[in-house]
Design a protein around this motif. Structure first.
Motif, PDB file in Angstrom:
ATOM      1  N   ILE A 333       4.636  -7.778  -4.263  1.00  0.00           N
ATOM      2  CA  ILE A 333       3.261  -7.321  -3.984  1.00  0.00           C
ATOM      3  C   ILE A 333       3.073  -5.862  -4.412  1.00  0.00           C
ATOM      4  N   ASP A 334       1.834  -5.541  -4.745  1.00  0.00           N
ATOM      5  CA  ASP A 334       1.433  -4.156  -4.930  1.00  0.00           C
ATOM      6  C   ASP A 334       1.042  -3.704  -3.522  1.00  0.00           C
ATOM      7  N   MET A 335       1.861  -2.855  -2.935  1.00  0.00           N
ATOM      8  CA  MET A 335       1.637  -2.486  -1.536  1.00  0.00           C
ATOM      9  C   MET A 335       0.231  -1.947  -1.325  1.00  0.00           C
ATOM     10  N   MET A 378       7.807   5.233  -9.741  1.00  0.00           N
ATOM     11  CA  MET A 378       7.872   5.748  -8.368  1.00  0.00           C
ATOM     12  C   MET A 378       6.469   6.029  -7.851  1.00  0.00           C
ATOM     13  N   ASP A 379       6.329   5.927  -6.535  1.00  0.00           N
ATOM     14  CA  ASP A 379       5.128   6.417  -5.859  1.00  0.00           C
ATOM     15  C   ASP A 379       5.604   7.371  -4.775  1.00  0.00           C
ATOM     16  N   VAL A 380       4.851   8.425  -4.538  1.00  0.00           N
ATOM     17  CA  VAL A 380       5.111   9.270  -3.369  1.00  0.00           C
ATOM     18  C   VAL A 380       4.040   8.939  -2.342  1.00  0.00           C
ATOM     19  N   GLY A 386      -1.061   7.414   2.372  1.00  0.00           N
ATOM     20  CA  GLY A 386      -0.421   6.450   1.487  1.00  0.00           C
ATOM     21  C   GLY A 386      -0.150   7.138   0.169  1.00  0.00           C
ATOM     22  N   GLU A 387      -0.303   6.386  -0.936  1.00  0.00           N
ATOM     23  CA  GLU A 387       0.056   6.932  -2.255  1.00  0.00           C
ATOM     24  C   GLU A 387      -0.700   8.225  -2.587  1.00  0.00           C
ATOM     25  N   ILE A 388       0.042   9.274  -2.893  1.00  0.00           N
ATOM     26  CA  ILE A 388      -0.618  10.466  -3.454  1.00  0.00           C
ATOM     27  C   ILE A 388      -0.149  10.732  -4.879  1.00  0.00           C
TER      28      ILE A 388
END
Ligand code: ATP
Ligand code: MG
Ligand code: MG
Ligand code: MG
Length: 464
Positions: A333-335, A378-380, A386-388
Motif C-alpha cells: 500500500i501507499d501509506m 525514502m519518506d520522512v 505525516g510525509e514532509i
C-alpha cells in the motif's frame, strides 16, 4: 532617529535617546490620570512597543480616538519600562496619525482572537494579526535557514522552470497551461490562433517538481538544489495539500539513499535550530496558543537521531499495532496520513525515515533494489503531519531505466534528454523534495497548511 520595534525592544537604543517609531496601533488604554498607553507594532517582532502618551500633547484629543489598526508615527524618549513585560517603552512627545481606520466597529481585524477560518476569508488583512504575523516571520526564518544551510555546504541554487512538458511523478496531477485542442489547430491558418492560449502550440503544464531538471545540473555541478513554487491539480480538501506550494529539492551526484537521508536529517535539525534561535518570541507564542510541544519537540529532535525503518518493517509495525485504520494495511500500500502519523507520533515519537518502498507505487525514475520488489526511495514522516519529505536514489543505469520505461508504457523519445544523463558519464545520484509548507506547519503546529502560506491556492481559492 527612525527605529524598528525589534531594535527598540532588544536594547539597540539607550535610555534617554530620542527615537521615532512608525507602525500600527495594536491596543490603546487610557488611565484616569490623563495618560494613554498605546501599543504599536511594525511586524519586525512579535511584541509591540508601548508608548506612554501624556494629555499635555496638543493633539491628545486625536490620541483618544486611536483604535486598533490606525497607522501612527510616535516620537519620544526611550525609557526603562516600570512594568513586568518589557525592558523599554517610549515616553511620547509627539503622536502623528498617518491613517485612521474608518468605522472601527466593522474593522475585521479588531484586537481579539479570530478563528483561522475567519482569517482565511480575509487573507489580505490577516497578516495584521499576531498569529499570521508570527507565521510569516517563522516561514521567512525557515526559508533563509534553508538557503544558508546549502550555501555553507557548497550547493548551487538552480532555478528550474515552472512551465514544462514533463510529468515528473507520472501521477496526472498537472495543471494545463495549453488549453487549445492542439491536435486540431487550423492547418494553414496558424496566425489566427491565439498562442497565449496554448503556449505557442506546445502542450505544456505547470511543474509538479523541479527534480528532473535539477538532476541535469547535479550531473554537472555535483551539489545543487531548487527552491520554488510547485503545482498540483489535486482536487482534494485536505489540511496538508495545496494546489500551489513551495518545494525545496536538493540533488546530489555520487550520493546514495543513505547519504541524502542523512542530508535531510542534518538540514531539518539545522533549520529547527535556526528558528528557535531567531524566532524565540514567535515560537513561544505558538507553544502557548497552538501546540504546547512546539518548542520542546524541536529541541528534542535536534538532540537525538531520527528514527529509521524499512518500509517492510513499518508495515509490520502497523499490522502489529492492533489499531483499526480507515485504510487497511498490507505490504504494497501507499501509506495514508493516518498510517504515517501513527508511525511518527505513536510508535517512534520522532521524525522517522522510511526506506525502500514497493516499486509499483513509486515513480519511474527511482533506483531498483536487488530484491526486484522495492526501490531506493525514502519518506520522512513528521508527528502531526505525516510525509514532509519524499526522496530517492535515481536509476542511473541506462538499461534498467529503459526497461522500466517500457514496462510502464512510457515513451523513450519523451525522455531522451533525461536518458542522455545516463548515456554520457552517468553517476549514481540522489535527492529529495521537502514540502516547504508542511515544514512550516510542523514547526508552528498550525494544523491547516492553508494558514502557513500567505495566499493559499486550493480548490476554488484564487481571488487574492
Ligand atoms: P502526499 O503523499 O502527502 O500526497 P506526495 O507523495 O504526493 O505527498 P511528493 O511527490 O513526494 O508528494 O512531493 C514531495 C513533497 O512535497 C512531499 O513530501 C510533501 O511534503 C510536499 N507536497 C506534495 N504534495 C503537496 C501538496 N499538494 N501541497 C503541499 N505540499 C505537498
Ligand atoms: Mg500526493
Ligand atoms: Mg506520498
Ligand atoms: Mg512522496
Amino acid at each position: 532617529t527612525d527605529c524598528s520595534v525589534v531594535d527598540l525592544l532588544s536594547g539597540k537604543f539607550s535610555v534617554g535617546q530620542v527615537v521615532k517609531v512608525k507602525g500600527w496601533v495594536r491596543t490603546r488604554r487610557d488611565s484616569k490620570a490623563g495618560i494613554s498607553f498605546v501599543a504599536v507594532y511594525d511586524g519586525s517582532c512579535f511584541d509591540a512597543i508601548q508608548a506612554v502618551v501624556p494629555n499635555s500633547l496638543s493633539n491628545y484629543e486625536e490620541v483618544l480616538r486611536l483604535t486598533t489598526g490606525c497607522s501612527v508615527m510616535i516620537t519620544g524618549e526611550v525609557v526603562e519600562s516600570p512594568g513586568q513585560g518589557q525592558a523599554f517603552e517610549i515616553q511620547a512627545t509627539g503622536v502623528e496619525v498617518i491613517g485612521w481606520v474608518e468605522d472601527p466597529d466593522t474593522y475585521p481585524m479588531a484586537a481579539k482572537r479570530h478563528t483561522v477560518e475567519f482569517l482565511r476569508e480575509h487573507a489580505h488583512l490577516r497578516p495584521r494579526t499576531n498569529l499570521i504575523g508570527a507565521v510569516a516571520r517563522v516561514r521567512n526564518s525557515l526559508a533563509q535557514a534553508i538557503h544558508r544551510f546549502y550555501h555553507e555546504r557548497g550547493y548551487i541554487w538552480v532555478s528550474t522552470p515552472i512551465i514544462t512538458a514533463s510529468d515528473t511523478e507520472g501521477a496526472g496531477e498537472m495543471f494545463r497551461v495549453s488549453t487549445l485542442d492542439l491536435e486540431n489547430l487550423p492547418r494553414n491558418d496558424q496566425d489566427a490562433v491565439d498562442f497565449s492560449q496554448d503556449f505557442f502550440g506546445k502542450e505544456s503544464f505547470l511543474t509538479v517538481s523541479g527534480q528532473l531538471n535539477a538532476e541535469t545540473y547535479a550531473c554537472a555541478l555535483s551539489k545543487v538544489y531548487t527552491f520554488g513554487p510547485t503545482f498540483r491539480a489535486e482536487n482534494s480538501n485536505t489540511s496538508r495539500h495545496l494546489a500551489e506550494f513551495w518545494m525545496m529539492e536538493p540533488e546530489v551526484a555520487f550520493a546514495d539513499l543513505d547519504d541524502v537521508a542523512a542530508l535531510a536529517e542534518d538540514m531539518l535539525k539545522y533549520v529547527f535550530k535556526a528558528v528557535l534561535e531567531e524566532r524565540g518570541d514567535d515560537m513561544a507564542f505558538f507553544a502557548q496558543r497552538i501546540e504546547k510541544q512546539a518548542i520542546s519537540r524541536l529541541e528534542s529532535f535536534i538532540s537525538k537521531d531520527f528514527a529509521q525503518v524499512d518500509y517492510t518493517d513499518a508495515i509490520e509495525i502497523l499490522l502489529q499495532s492492533g489499531r483499526k485504520f480507515e485504510m487497511d494495511v498490507s505490504w504494497g500500500i501507499d501509506m495514508s496520513s493516518e498510517h504515517e502519523r501513527y508511525l511518527a507520533e505513536e510508535h517512534f515519537k520522532a521524525p522517522v525515515v522510511v526506506k525502500n518502498y514497493p516499486r509499483d507505487i513509486k515513480a519511474f525514475y527511482m533506483r531498483q533494489n536487488d530484491d526486484g520488489k522495492t526501490v531506493a526511495a525514502m519518506d520522512v514522516l513528521a508527528p502531526g503531519i505525516g510525509e514532509i519529505i519524499g526522496g530517492s536514489q535515481r536509476e542511473e543505469r541506462l538499461e534498467v531505466f529503459d526497461a522500466r520505461l517500457e514496462e510502464m508504457g512510457l515513451n523513450k523519445e519523451d525522455y531522451s534528454w533525461y536518458r542522455d544523463l545516463r548515456r554520457y558519464g552517468s553517476v549514481p545520484h540522489s535527492g529529495f523534495g521537502l514540502g516547504f509548507e508542511r515544514l512550516v506547519s510542523y514547526v508552528t503546529g498550525m494544523s491547516n497548511i492553508r494558514d502557513v502560506i500567505p495566499f493559499p491556492r486550493a480548490p476554488k481559492q484564487a481571488d487574492y
